[in-house]
Design a protein around this motif. Sequence first.
Motif, PDB file in Angstrom:
ATOM      1  N   PRO A  99      -4.682  10.932  -7.271  1.00  8.34           N
ATOM      2  CA  PRO A  99      -3.772   9.833  -7.618  1.00  8.34           C
ATOM      3  C   PRO A  99      -3.677   9.623  -9.125  1.00  8.34           C
TER       4      PRO A  99
ATOM      5  N   VAL B 254      -2.423   6.175   4.784  1.00  6.72           N
ATOM      6  CA  VAL B 254      -1.118   5.638   4.376  1.00  6.72           C
ATOM      7  C   VAL B 254      -0.036   6.063   5.358  1.00  6.72           C
TER       8      VAL B 254
ATOM      9  N   CYS C  21      -4.069   4.093  -6.587  1.00  8.47           N
ATOM     10  CA  CYS C  21      -4.240   3.946  -5.138  1.00  8.47           C
ATOM     11  C   CYS C  21      -5.435   4.779  -4.672  1.00  8.47           C
ATOM     12  N   ASN C  22      -6.296   4.167  -3.848  1.00  5.72           N
ATOM     13  CA  ASN C  22      -7.502   4.846  -3.382  1.00  5.72           C
ATOM     14  C   ASN C  22      -7.406   5.365  -1.951  1.00  5.72           C
TER      15      ASN C  22
ATOM     16  N   GLN D 116      -0.747  16.645  -4.912  1.00  5.25           N
ATOM     17  CA  GLN D 116      -1.777  16.202  -3.988  1.00  5.25           C
ATOM     18  C   GLN D 116      -3.140  16.792  -4.338  1.00  5.25           C
TER      19      GLN D 116
ATOM     20  N   SER E  99       1.522   6.445  -7.088  1.00  2.00           N
ATOM     21  CA  SER E  99       0.405   7.275  -7.534  1.00  2.00           C
ATOM     22  C   SER E  99       0.710   8.766  -7.440  1.00  2.00           C
ATOM     23  N   TYR E 100       1.474   9.166  -6.425  1.00  2.00           N
ATOM     24  CA  TYR E 100       1.666  10.588  -6.164  1.00  2.00           C
ATOM     25  C   TYR E 100       3.061  11.088  -6.496  1.00  2.00           C
TER      26      TYR E 100
ATOM     27  N   LEU F   9       0.827  -1.206   0.000  1.00  2.00           N
ATOM     28  CA  LEU F   9       0.000   0.000   0.000  1.00  2.00           C
ATOM     29  C   LEU F   9       0.864   1.260   0.000  1.00  2.00           C
TER      30      LEU F   9
ATOM     31  N   TYR G 118      -8.830  -1.117  -2.152  1.00  2.00           N
ATOM     32  CA  TYR G 118      -7.723  -0.251  -1.788  1.00  2.00           C
ATOM     33  C   TYR G 118      -6.979   0.212  -3.037  1.00  2.00           C
TER      34      TYR G 118
ATOM     35  N   TYR H 232      -4.037  10.187   2.361  1.00  2.00           N
ATOM     36  CA  TYR H 232      -2.690  10.305   2.885  1.00  2.00           C
ATOM     37  C   TYR H 232      -2.617   9.944   4.367  1.00  2.00           C
TER      38      TYR H 232
ATOM     39  N   SER I 288       2.225   1.602  -3.510  1.00  2.00           N
ATOM     40  CA  SER I 288       1.209   2.056  -4.458  1.00  2.00           C
ATOM     41  C   SER I 288       0.932   3.545  -4.294  1.00  2.00           C
ATOM     42  N   TYR I 289       0.948   4.036  -3.065  1.00  2.00           N
ATOM     43  CA  TYR I 289       0.719   5.464  -2.854  1.00  2.00           C
ATOM     44  C   TYR I 289       1.874   6.288  -3.430  1.00  2.00           C
TER      45      TYR I 289
END
Length: 443
Positions: free
Chosen positions: A361, A423, A416-417, A357, A316-317, A309, A399, A420, A312-313
């Motif tokens: 994502p 995570v 990623c859903n 941000q 994504s960012y 996770l 997720y 912040y 993935s975050y």
Amino acid sequence: MHLKTARDQFPQRAAQIAALEAYLASPSLPVPFPIFVSGSETTGKSAVLRAAARDINAARPLSAAYVSCKTAYSAKLALSKTVRQWSSGNDVKVDSLCSFVHAVQAAVPASDALQRWMILDDAHYMLDWGAQFVMALVRAIELTERNLVLVLVSTRDWRSFSSTSPILPLTFPPYTKPELASILRAMNAAAIGPDPDPLFDVLAEALIDSVRQCCTNLLEFNAGLARLYPRARQLVADDEVRPNQIAKLFAILKEDIWSIAAGLFSGHSTAVDTYDRPGVTPAAAAAARRAAGTTGKEQDLPTVTKYLLVASYLASYNPASVDRQFFARGRDPTAVKKRRTEATKGKKTTIAPVRQQLLGPKAFPLERMLAIFYAIADGNVDHAEDVLSQVATLVALCYLTRVSASDALDNYRLKCNLAYDAVFRIAQSIRFNIQECLADVHN
């Protein structure tokens, strides 16, 4: 120099702090060899060294640099962050040991004979930067001709780094039972209240006696008490058991203690929901979770899934162009400089870039997420784990969202859903500083 903050916060490590103070007694005298701090996990190494760095900088500003090699994934990042903490500017960039020597000479005047402490935590991650990197760093420090004190902090033995080079060893042994009890009491001071609670001391000693043969991990003990202590207080409040009926209390809590012992080091026992604190009602905890964009179930995930996770975050960012900066090990020999075209040189814009941000994502390929995952989880997960099945489970739990077509087997893309805050708490539970790996740090 006296490390007052470190002594006040960690009285159980008075002997180790005294050894550090001995090296600081004469700040103009050089320390001949690297100081190698070793010990198992959760023995206070990192916390004591961080407090020592704060004390040194309070007495002599810009004199101590603390860097974790776990989050500073490359030698370039670790060395750059070190030199920045010795200088007032943040624009120092170090690309190699040679540039490190020049950067130190520019940051520290030749007339300054006082010690500069270079504390590298999780030093065993430097083994991925090259077999001889540590020895080369020691030699580079000598070439700077400055009074630098190198401190390496690791859970491994010095023989993993070198079998012949001399060091000044400093060992952090496991905590004794009275030390563990006092630390647990201090960690749970808010839950206990201003007055001492004999019930907490009894539970702490019982838990330590129950699992100490196979576990001396402070985090595991604290996670177990976070489950036992509220239950015991509720039993006493409901008059089901009296405070002095210790045998009856343990008979009721026997299944809970067995469950805690069975979950040691599985990644579940330390997953305590930060919203379920004493004094927080269930309705308030649920509202806080909804505001953070999470249900609280993320903390109950296995360790491998938590790293997935986080990876993935980051995928994504973070733009793909910064992956090499944050996650590459060592120097990439195939890296080339990007040349700006004449058309690009002539373009000028006054529009400020939109923060990542705020854009939400981005979709990323599965291969990129797995590359980040193996970079940040190296040595912390079992490589025999079926990672792809974990990814499929995260997609089923929503997720992660698959954004590529169902028939696009060679271009599997995800998004990623998670928010912040969720995570961030997951990263905290695995002791990972996600803020140091974000190109656009979230506020």
